[in-house]
Structure formats: structure tokens, C-alpha cells
Design an enzyme around this catalytic site. Sequence first.
Site, PDB file in Angstrom:
ATOM      1  N   TRP A 133      -1.753  -0.208  -3.462  1.00  0.00           N
ATOM      2  CA  TRP A 133      -1.391  -1.628  -3.409  1.00  0.00           C
ATOM      3  C   TRP A 133      -1.131  -2.061  -1.960  1.00  0.00           C
ATOM      4  CZ3 TRP A 133       4.231  -3.342  -4.893  1.00  0.00           C
ATOM      5  CH2 TRP A 133       4.330  -4.730  -4.821  1.00  0.00           C
ATOM      6  N   HIS A 143      -0.518  10.608   2.353  1.00  0.00           N
ATOM      7  CA  HIS A 143       0.686  10.967   1.592  1.00  0.00           C
ATOM      8  C   HIS A 143       1.526  11.998   2.344  1.00  0.00           C
ATOM      9  CE1 HIS A 143      -0.701   8.849  -1.898  1.00  0.00           C
ATOM     10  NE2 HIS A 143      -1.661   9.685  -2.215  1.00  0.00           N
ATOM     11  N   THR A 174      -1.729  -9.184  -6.590  1.00  0.00           N
ATOM     12  CA  THR A 174      -0.788  -8.976  -7.700  1.00  0.00           C
ATOM     13  C   THR A 174      -1.306  -7.799  -8.511  1.00  0.00           C
ATOM     14  OG1 THR A 174      -2.020 -10.400  -9.180  1.00  0.00           O
ATOM     15  CG2 THR A 174      -0.234 -11.441  -7.909  1.00  0.00           C
ATOM     16  N   PHE A 175      -0.435  -7.236  -9.320  1.00  0.00           N
ATOM     17  CA  PHE A 175      -0.839  -6.106 -10.158  1.00  0.00           C
ATOM     18  C   PHE A 175      -2.020  -6.515 -11.039  1.00  0.00           C
ATOM     19  CE2 PHE A 175      -0.488  -3.716 -14.157  1.00  0.00           C
ATOM     20  CZ  PHE A 175      -0.640  -2.439 -13.655  1.00  0.00           C
ATOM     21  N   ALA A 214      -4.218  -8.992 -10.681  1.00  0.00           N
ATOM     22  CA  ALA A 214      -5.461  -9.262  -9.937  1.00  0.00           C
ATOM     23  C   ALA A 214      -6.142  -7.954  -9.551  1.00  0.00           C
ATOM     24  CB  ALA A 214      -5.154 -10.096  -8.699  1.00  0.00           C
ATOM     25  N   MET A 215      -5.349  -6.978  -9.106  1.00  0.00           N
ATOM     26  CA  MET A 215      -5.947  -5.717  -8.670  1.00  0.00           C
ATOM     27  C   MET A 215      -6.465  -4.911  -9.862  1.00  0.00           C
ATOM     28  SD  MET A 215      -3.708  -4.548  -5.339  1.00  0.00           S
ATOM     29  CE  MET A 215      -4.710  -3.113  -5.016  1.00  0.00           C
ATOM     30  N   ARG A 244      -1.272   1.272 -13.775  1.00  0.00           N
ATOM     31  CA  ARG A 244      -0.735   1.613 -15.095  1.00  0.00           C
ATOM     32  C   ARG A 244       0.167   0.496 -15.599  1.00  0.00           C
ATOM     33  NH1 ARG A 244       3.654   4.404 -17.277  1.00  0.00           N
ATOM     34  NH2 ARG A 244       4.643   4.186 -15.233  1.00  0.00           N
ATOM     35  N   GLY A 249       2.889  -1.000 -13.137  1.00  0.00           N
ATOM     36  CA  GLY A 249       3.249  -1.787 -11.954  1.00  0.00           C
ATOM     37  C   GLY A 249       4.588  -2.495 -12.075  1.00  0.00           C
TER      38      GLY A 249
HETATM   39  P1  A3P Z   1       2.963   2.824 -12.222  1.00  0.00           P
HETATM   40  O1  A3P Z   1       2.324   4.114 -12.610  1.00  0.00           O
HETATM   41  O2  A3P Z   1       4.461   2.864 -12.336  1.00  0.00           O
HETATM   42  O3  A3P Z   1       2.373   1.649 -12.907  1.00  0.00           O
HETATM   43  P2  A3P Z   1      -0.097   4.823  -5.636  1.00  0.00           P
HETATM   44  O4  A3P Z   1      -1.022   3.721  -5.309  1.00  0.00           O
HETATM   45  O5  A3P Z   1       0.705   5.268  -4.464  1.00  0.00           O
HETATM   46  O6  A3P Z   1      -0.793   5.923  -6.335  1.00  0.00           O
HETATM   47  O7  A3P Z   1       0.992   4.216  -6.629  1.00  0.00           O
HETATM   48  C1  A3P Z   1       0.638   3.869  -7.944  1.00  0.00           C
HETATM   49  C2  A3P Z   1       1.675   2.953  -8.558  1.00  0.00           C
HETATM   50  O8  A3P Z   1       1.581   1.649  -7.959  1.00  0.00           O
HETATM   51  C3  A3P Z   1       1.405   2.763 -10.046  1.00  0.00           C
HETATM   52  O9  A3P Z   1       2.680   2.604 -10.663  1.00  0.00           O
HETATM   53  C4  A3P Z   1       0.610   1.467 -10.043  1.00  0.00           C
HETATM   54  O10 A3P Z   1       0.579   0.799 -11.268  1.00  0.00           O
HETATM   55  C5  A3P Z   1       1.376   0.683  -8.980  1.00  0.00           C
HETATM   56  N1  A3P Z   1       0.603  -0.455  -8.461  1.00  0.00           N
HETATM   57  C6  A3P Z   1      -0.702  -0.479  -8.122  1.00  0.00           C
HETATM   58  N2  A3P Z   1      -1.063  -1.711  -7.726  1.00  0.00           N
HETATM   59  C7  A3P Z   1       0.022  -2.489  -7.814  1.00  0.00           C
HETATM   60  C8  A3P Z   1       0.267  -3.868  -7.556  1.00  0.00           C
HETATM   61  N3  A3P Z   1      -0.686  -4.674  -7.127  1.00  0.00           N
HETATM   62  N4  A3P Z   1       1.528  -4.332  -7.760  1.00  0.00           N
HETATM   63  C9  A3P Z   1       2.505  -3.505  -8.194  1.00  0.00           C
HETATM   64  N5  A3P Z   1       2.330  -2.190  -8.465  1.00  0.00           N
HETATM   65  C10 A3P Z   1       1.101  -1.683  -8.278  1.00  0.00           C
END
Ligand code: A3P
Length: 315
Positions: A69, A130, A250-251, A253-254, A271, A273
Amino acid sequence: MALAGMRELLEKSLAESKDVTPSDKMFLHDGELYTTMICCPETLKILDTFEARSDDVILVGYPKTGTNWVGQILVELEAASGKYDEEERKKRCTGQNEKELLLFPYLEFGDPAKFERMKKLPSRRVVKTHLAPQKLPKSIYQKKAKILVLFRNPKDTAVSYLHFANGMKLFPTQKSWDEFFSDFISGKVPYGLYLNHIIEWNKYLDDKNVMFMTYEEIKENPALEMKRMAEFFDFSVSKQEIQSIVEKTTFKAMKDQAAETNEGIGNILFRKGIVGDWKNVFSEAQNEEMDRKFEEIVARTKLGKMIKYDVYCKG
Ligand code: A3P
């Protein structure tokens, strides 16, 4: 680097996972576990040959802290600030340049020849990793490249990690929550103990080239946090450009964007977000164990306070 590359890498890893024997799924490098699904020992061995540029935009975050994100936000901010024409903007925002160079979305992923290919990427490069601070290539510090370090409350990070690991078949066998929790809290997962990353970064509090941010802060006020990112990285963007990036990242949109190319991987990467999903998963005993460990290792440090554990991980 942009998301398209991430999806492709994950699709490829998932497709190949059936040919990997369980015992070959993890390896140790420099005292830390990594997964063969996305990392290879040869790349890690020559990580220090990565040549950072002083204008690189470095994003560091333990797995599942929201790095895809925030990575996309940074790519969009860079593109808006660069005032590129539409074709170049699109190339940068969809990761086209990285795709052409067969690059992988995180610095330590993929084949060792990637560091050579990365030299061909136009500035400003957005580089995600990471890795913990003591494992970052030295040139990042030597060149004084700016580093945004992302944190997320450890309980949601753990829950997110389990779903990702099972979805991606990272471990020799699928793990139950209880099994995963015990690995997570003892650091027996790729990239080790999350709390140790916080402790290590605490040593960089006074480094003006390092900025800390949390997933929860960005969720709460994305426009404000994007403004902070823009100021830190010297991106010149207007209020309207920031607003447009808020909407694009936004979650929903992505996730919708990811679904257009591959729903399966999209569902693993995007998943829920949300903040606080841990409340549906942690047992009372696990809560106590995590609270105790946080108190022991991190709570009294400045960064420990900054991530507001009491707000996001209690109650
Ligand atoms: P969840 O599994 O709790 O939903 P990374 O990108 O470091 O692998 O992190 C993944 C986490 O970021 C996931 O959390 C994912 O859903 C969440 N995420 C991805 N895109 C997002 C967004 N646009 N807004 C908020 N959370 C987001």
C-alpha cells in the site's frame, strides 16, 4: 516498486510451489529465516553490491505492515512530483520499468543479477524491503538516501502474516493460528522477530534521513500522512494531487485494481485492510503473551510508544 510486479512474482511462486519439497521452503541466512518462495541465498549474499542513489526513495517494513500500500502511495507521489507526461507516469505507476528489467518488488527478492539491472532504472527509484536496519545494504546509509520505516501494531501484523503465509504456501505445511502465533512470537518466521525490528530501528530515532510512520496513522488520516511523506522525500505535489492519490490508494480501489488482473493473488495481498482484526483471532492467553513480550522488549523505547500499542492492541 509497483504492484504489478508483486502480483506476477507471487503468481509465479504460487505456481511453482507444488514442485518445492516442504523441507526446501525455508533457509537460514545470517541468522535469519527466509523463504525460498521469493528469496534466494545468492541474492542475500551479495546484497551489499546494491548501489543506492542519494535520491532513492526507500521504504522499509516488516512483512504485512502495509508495504504494498505505502509503496504504491510513494510511486504515485514520485510520479506526480516528477511532472512526467501521461505515458511515463503510467509506466512508473504500474511498474512497467521494473517489469521490463525483470525486477522483483522487494530489494532482497529474486535473482542476484537484479542489482546490475536495477542500475538501469530511471531516478527516482522507489525501493521496498522487509529487511531490518542492520541488514540493509551499506550504500543506502552512505549515500544518505531517505528511508521511510513503516510499522503496524504487532497483533494485526501477526494475523495478516498467517493468512499471507498460508495463502502463499510459504511454510512446509499449512499452519493453524495457534501454531503460527507460537512461531511469530518466537521469531521463527521469515525476517525473524518483529519486535526486534522495532528495537533496532529505535537506534535511528535521531537520524534525519529516517522517518517512521504507522499503518494506523495512515489509515486514520491518509492525506496528512501523504503530506508528511511528500515533505520528507521532497516531492512537490499539490493538495489536489494528494487527494487524487488518497482516492487511488484506498483499500477498495487497490483491491479492485488487483482483481482486474488476478483475483486469487489480489485476495491474498488485499485481505481486509482494517485495524483491529486481531480481536477476532487472539485467545486470552495469546493476548497476554504478546502484551508481556511487548512490555519486556519494546514498550519503554521511544518507538514502542510511537506505535501506540495501548490504543491498538489492548481492549
Ligand atoms: P490484512 O491482511 O490485515 O488485510 P504488506 O503489503 O506489507 O504485505 O501488508 C499487507 C496488509 O496491508 C494486508 O492486511 C492488506 O490487506 C493491507 N493493505 C493492502 N492495501 C491496503 C490499502 N490500500 N489500505 C489499507 N490496507 C491495505
